[in-house]
Scaffold this active site. Sequence first.
Site, mmCIF file in Angstrom:
data_model
loop_
_atom_site.group_PDB
_atom_site.id
_atom_site.type_symbol
_atom_site.label_atom_id
_atom_site.label_comp_id
_atom_site.label_asym_id
_atom_site.label_seq_id
_atom_site.Cartn_x
_atom_site.Cartn_y
_atom_site.Cartn_z
ATOM 1 N N GLU A 1 37.915 -26.483 11.694
ATOM 2 C CA GLU A 1 36.478 -26.338 11.478
ATOM 3 C C GLU A 1 36.294 -26.382 9.965
ATOM 4 O O GLU A 1 36.919 -25.600 9.244
ATOM 5 C CB GLU A 1 36.006 -25.000 12.060
ATOM 6 C CG GLU A 1 34.521 -24.869 12.213
ATOM 7 C CD GLU A 1 33.902 -25.801 13.248
ATOM 8 O OE1 GLU A 1 32.678 -25.929 13.238
ATOM 9 O OE2 GLU A 1 34.621 -26.416 14.061
ATOM 10 N N ASP B 1 26.818 -17.222 5.125
ATOM 11 C CA ASP B 1 28.180 -16.863 4.721
ATOM 12 C C ASP B 1 28.218 -15.647 3.814
ATOM 13 O O ASP B 1 27.350 -15.447 2.974
ATOM 14 C CB ASP B 1 28.847 -18.054 4.033
ATOM 15 C CG ASP B 1 29.135 -19.163 5.018
ATOM 16 O OD1 ASP B 1 29.757 -18.863 6.048
ATOM 17 O OD2 ASP B 1 28.730 -20.306 4.784
#
Length: 268
Positions: free
Chosen positions: A49, A60
Amino acid sequence: MNRYQALFQRLSAAQQGAFVPFVTIGDPNPEQSLAIMQTLIDAGADALELGMPFSDPLADGPTIQGANLRALAAKTTPDICFELIAQIRARNPETPIGLLMYANLVYARGIDDFYQRCQKAGVDSVLIADVPTNESQPFVAAAEKFGIQPIFIAPPTASDETLRAVAQLGKGYTYLLSRAGVTGAETKANMPVHALLERLQQFDAPPALLGFGISEPAQVKQAIEAGAAGAISGSAVVKIIETHLDNPAKQLTELANFTQAMKKATKI
């Protein structure tokens, strides 16, 4: 049969789950990033990924934000990302490669153009972190046009309506969130996920990979025992890169050791 279907079939026959590491392409620089991606596969990663560096990664935590900044500082552009993916694809014809990114990078040169470039480089799937199912139609249409699997996130708080949409629109796999919030190994995954997995199965969703806060083998084992098809680990992988920036060889060794330990935990 697409690469994800073939992978899940192989793993099921071998009584294993999938271990999928996440890294940002170009972190710490394009050359080392290529070595990192290949090392992860050689050490047993079932799929990759990958993130394309972006200056404002909202979903994030600090670890992956740092990876984005390093990759951008090393002048990693989308063109370079696609070149590196094409090299990984040429060496690893069967390994599924997914992109996890933000809509701005898809819009930059037009949605169709982006998915066409994915197809050309050998990308299997694209997950756009900031596009919910109800805004996904143009992305899903382009993905289908170019043979790319659209991936959707199933959050722990999802309504039946959301899960039904994730199941209907998603292909390849379902990204199952272990908890709400931003990514990060510092914040542990919230188990159990049995109930969410059962609901996804009711809606006939693609196999679920559990992500967010997966940083140790016991969590991988737990995810698979709960019924997930595997686990994705991002911040814990990126943390290893960050810790060994001054020693590229040690960086690769530590990444290989971590991947081997996580993969070992997938054996049912």
